[in-house]
Design a protein around this motif. Sequence first.
Motif, mmCIF file in Angstrom:
data_model
loop_
_atom_site.group_PDB
_atom_site.id
_atom_site.type_symbol
_atom_site.label_atom_id
_atom_site.label_comp_id
_atom_site.label_asym_id
_atom_site.label_seq_id
_atom_site.Cartn_x
_atom_site.Cartn_y
_atom_site.Cartn_z
ATOM 1 N N VAL A 72 8.068 0.621 -81.913
ATOM 2 C CA VAL A 72 9.735 1.145 -82.345
ATOM 3 C C VAL A 72 11.054 0.926 -81.162
ATOM 4 O O VAL A 72 10.684 1.129 -79.394
ATOM 5 C CB VAL A 72 9.327 3.070 -82.205
ATOM 6 C CG1 VAL A 72 10.367 3.279 -82.886
ATOM 7 C CG2 VAL A 72 8.774 2.806 -83.652
ATOM 8 N N VAL A 73 12.054 0.649 -81.959
ATOM 9 C CA VAL A 73 13.341 0.430 -80.440
ATOM 10 C C VAL A 73 13.724 1.616 -81.169
ATOM 11 O O VAL A 73 13.796 1.262 -82.415
ATOM 12 C CB VAL A 73 13.601 -1.260 -80.467
ATOM 13 C CG1 VAL A 73 14.574 -0.877 -79.262
ATOM 14 C CG2 VAL A 73 12.412 -2.036 -80.137
ATOM 15 N N MET A 74 14.389 2.389 -80.509
ATOM 16 C CA MET A 74 15.063 3.498 -80.687
ATOM 17 C C MET A 74 17.145 2.869 -80.313
ATOM 18 O O MET A 74 17.416 2.583 -79.259
ATOM 19 C CB MET A 74 15.124 4.319 -80.395
ATOM 20 C CG MET A 74 15.443 5.713 -81.212
ATOM 21 S SD MET A 74 14.491 7.234 -80.456
ATOM 22 C CE MET A 74 13.630 7.665 -81.098
ATOM 23 N N SER A 75 17.747 3.043 -81.112
ATOM 24 C CA SER A 75 19.088 4.019 -80.997
ATOM 25 C C SER A 75 19.468 4.192 -81.218
ATOM 26 O O SER A 75 18.981 5.233 -82.354
ATOM 27 C CB SER A 75 20.109 1.997 -82.243
ATOM 28 O OG SER A 75 19.622 1.039 -80.813
ATOM 29 N N GLY A 76 20.451 5.374 -80.414
ATOM 30 C CA GLY A 76 21.451 6.942 -81.147
ATOM 31 C C GLY A 76 22.370 7.059 -80.224
ATOM 32 O O GLY A 76 22.388 6.758 -79.494
ATOM 33 N N TYR A 113 9.049 -5.325 -84.279
ATOM 34 C CA TYR A 113 8.529 -3.706 -84.424
ATOM 35 C C TYR A 113 9.686 -2.639 -85.309
ATOM 36 O O TYR A 113 10.330 -3.223 -86.037
ATOM 37 C CB TYR A 113 9.564 -3.020 -82.821
ATOM 38 C CG TYR A 113 10.919 -4.098 -82.531
ATOM 39 C CD1 TYR A 113 11.788 -3.234 -82.702
ATOM 40 C CD2 TYR A 113 10.921 -5.308 -81.961
ATOM 41 C CE1 TYR A 113 13.439 -3.647 -82.769
ATOM 42 C CE2 TYR A 113 12.593 -6.024 -82.343
ATOM 43 C CZ TYR A 113 13.921 -4.918 -82.000
ATOM 44 O OH TYR A 113 15.116 -5.713 -81.958
ATOM 45 N N THR A 114 8.996 -1.916 -85.550
ATOM 46 C CA THR A 114 10.245 -0.753 -86.069
ATOM 47 C C THR A 114 11.435 -0.385 -85.733
ATOM 48 O O THR A 114 11.350 -0.059 -84.774
ATOM 49 C CB THR A 114 9.393 0.728 -86.784
ATOM 50 O OG1 THR A 114 8.605 0.390 -87.536
ATOM 51 C CG2 THR A 114 10.291 1.701 -87.411
ATOM 52 N N TYR A 115 12.818 -0.693 -86.358
ATOM 53 C CA TYR A 115 14.187 -0.046 -85.330
ATOM 54 C C TYR A 115 14.270 1.221 -85.520
ATOM 55 O O TYR A 115 14.533 1.065 -87.082
ATOM 56 C CB TYR A 115 15.012 -0.930 -86.070
ATOM 57 C CG TYR A 115 16.071 -0.778 -85.208
ATOM 58 C CD1 TYR A 115 16.387 -0.544 -83.710
ATOM 59 C CD2 TYR A 115 17.461 -0.885 -86.602
ATOM 60 C CE1 TYR A 115 17.654 -0.356 -83.194
ATOM 61 C CE2 TYR A 115 18.849 -1.207 -84.807
ATOM 62 C CZ TYR A 115 18.672 -0.331 -83.683
ATOM 63 O OH TYR A 115 19.960 -0.136 -83.451
ATOM 64 N N GLU A 116 14.335 2.369 -85.260
ATOM 65 C CA GLU A 116 15.653 3.611 -85.328
ATOM 66 C C GLU A 116 16.356 2.699 -84.950
ATOM 67 O O GLU A 116 16.542 3.268 -83.655
ATOM 68 C CB GLU A 116 14.489 4.160 -85.009
ATOM 69 C CG GLU A 116 12.937 4.401 -85.392
ATOM 70 C CD GLU A 116 11.853 5.157 -85.179
ATOM 71 O OE1 GLU A 116 12.196 7.046 -84.598
ATOM 72 O OE2 GLU A 116 10.939 5.690 -85.043
ATOM 73 N N VAL A 117 16.940 3.780 -85.817
ATOM 74 C CA VAL A 117 19.017 4.765 -85.806
ATOM 75 C C VAL A 117 18.297 6.289 -85.782
ATOM 76 O O VAL A 117 18.390 6.717 -86.882
ATOM 77 C CB VAL A 117 19.558 3.601 -86.239
ATOM 78 C CG1 VAL A 117 20.752 4.257 -85.498
ATOM 79 C CG2 VAL A 117 19.809 1.958 -85.896
ATOM 80 N N VAL A 181 7.646 4.539 -79.123
ATOM 81 C CA VAL A 181 9.108 3.558 -78.569
ATOM 82 C C VAL A 181 8.785 2.899 -77.518
ATOM 83 O O VAL A 181 8.780 3.244 -76.925
ATOM 84 C CB VAL A 181 10.383 4.710 -78.121
ATOM 85 C CG1 VAL A 181 10.910 4.293 -78.107
ATOM 86 C CG2 VAL A 181 9.875 5.480 -79.722
ATOM 87 N N VAL A 182 9.094 2.065 -77.384
ATOM 88 C CA VAL A 182 9.083 0.285 -76.325
ATOM 89 C C VAL A 182 10.544 0.418 -75.831
ATOM 90 O O VAL A 182 10.824 0.583 -74.902
ATOM 91 C CB VAL A 182 8.586 -0.442 -76.707
ATOM 92 C CG1 VAL A 182 7.066 -0.659 -76.944
ATOM 93 C CG2 VAL A 182 9.255 -1.078 -77.521
ATOM 94 N N ALA A 183 11.542 0.862 -76.160
ATOM 95 C CA ALA A 183 12.784 0.957 -75.783
ATOM 96 C C ALA A 183 13.878 1.186 -76.484
ATOM 97 O O ALA A 183 13.816 1.781 -77.197
ATOM 98 C CB ALA A 183 13.332 -0.291 -75.468
ATOM 99 N N TYR A 184 14.790 2.183 -75.728
ATOM 100 C CA TYR A 184 15.854 3.192 -75.742
ATOM 101 C C TYR A 184 17.462 2.140 -75.293
ATOM 102 O O TYR A 184 17.724 1.909 -74.658
ATOM 103 C CB TYR A 184 16.331 4.272 -75.674
ATOM 104 C CG TYR A 184 16.925 5.581 -76.700
ATOM 105 C CD1 TYR A 184 16.741 6.388 -77.770
ATOM 106 C CD2 TYR A 184 18.878 5.271 -75.686
ATOM 107 C CE1 TYR A 184 18.019 6.688 -77.685
ATOM 108 C CE2 TYR A 184 19.505 5.688 -76.124
ATOM 109 C CZ TYR A 184 19.762 6.769 -77.662
ATOM 110 O OH TYR A 184 20.237 7.799 -77.951
ATOM 111 N N VAL A 185 18.375 1.840 -76.538
ATOM 112 C CA VAL A 185 19.319 1.086 -75.782
ATOM 113 C C VAL A 185 20.309 1.637 -77.096
ATOM 114 O O VAL A 185 20.284 1.881 -78.209
ATOM 115 C CB VAL A 185 19.471 0.145 -76.938
ATOM 116 C CG1 VAL A 185 20.212 -0.998 -76.603
ATOM 117 C CG2 VAL A 185 17.973 -0.920 -76.275
#
Length: 414
Positions: A72-76, A113-117, A181-185
């Motif tokens: 999972v890559v996450m942005s928030g 990857y799954t992209y979460e916002v 989760v592998v990255a938070y941008v």
Amino acid sequence: MRFGNDILRQADALAAYTEDPPRLTRTYLTSQHRQAGNFLLGLMREAGMEASYDALGNVVGRFRAEDPLAPVVMSGSHMDSVRDAGRYDGLFGILTGIACVRDLSARGKRLPYTYEVVAFGDEEGVRFGVTLSGSKAMGGSFDPSWLDAKDADGTTLRDALTAFGGDPDGWRALDRRGGRVVAYVESHIEQGPVLLNEGLPVGIVTAIAGGSRMRVAVTGLAGHAGTVPMGARRDALAAAAEMALAVERIASQPGKGGAALVGTVGVMKVRPGAINVIPQDVDFTVDVRSADDTARHAAVTEIRAAFDAIAARRHVKVVADVFYELDAAPCDPALQNALAASIGRQRVPVRRLPSGAGHDAMVFPPVCPIAMLFVRCGAGGISHHPSETMTAEDAEIATAVLLDFLEHYVPPKR
Ligand SMILES: [Zn+2]
């Protein structure tokens, strides 16, 4: 324009969800939080994401990879605001992530990857005095005593959360440490003038400054403003004023290794507070920040010593209590370089800069490496203020950078 105009229009629409129109104020677990959250849920679903509220009232959108076990890559960023806020602080980081997904969906593209916002419900902490509670739950640093924090009307966070439809005990399950989760941008308006002054639309954050906060109590002796001779006074306000100048002086020196520091006395309360009475008690606050924790700790020690020396010389008592400390969060070098490559592909010069303000990203290092993209802030760099501005052109470039980053990012092998 593919993204910029839409994003600015959406930010305008969200600014209507306010507790004190025409000003923008949107605090945690209010009906305006619900309205903004529902608006974002709608945008996420239109863009092709699954979206829902979590136990703390954060809105989470997922653009799923084909593999249900994919990383999972996450942005928030946050959907709450300060009082009389600007409309891009927080919201831009959410809207730009959704815009990327809308574009990917329209092209029928999937990511590896799954992209979460995530739209965090509470970053600013205006209503309950607890900052970053949404992101701290995911970063594994939520403190359950915060549920007992009260707003100005005496309502606890727990009761407000229950009334909102959340689950006060649900914070444990939000912890993302040790997960996929592998990255938070996070993308965010700069809230300062650096990019504006250099004529650049975007920049890469190197580290988010850590902070120390103090409550300081100075006790002198009250007396008649007409009868007590100057040499016999123990004026708490004159001492506190000298202490505020000491904070300014110490924070103006570069820390060890040249690290930048900032120090602010933002609140000062004087008692008894009469024109003809020598001040007896002064309470004030100190906020010290730096991207370098060692420099910040050294400055706090120096400030305390200066306070003691001033108090001794002026025969007043001083008690300085550090009630809050948050370490700086360095941004991941590899993610910074990936963002730099994406910026280069937009034919924009790469500028790296530290963030003096705190952001949701700073509590994610226990979960995964973090990165932040800053977008130029207009009007002299002013933010936390209604005159905060962003241009559609800059929103366009920043979104193109994020989209390029997402399409080039290769999750680490596990
Ligand atoms: Zn913000």
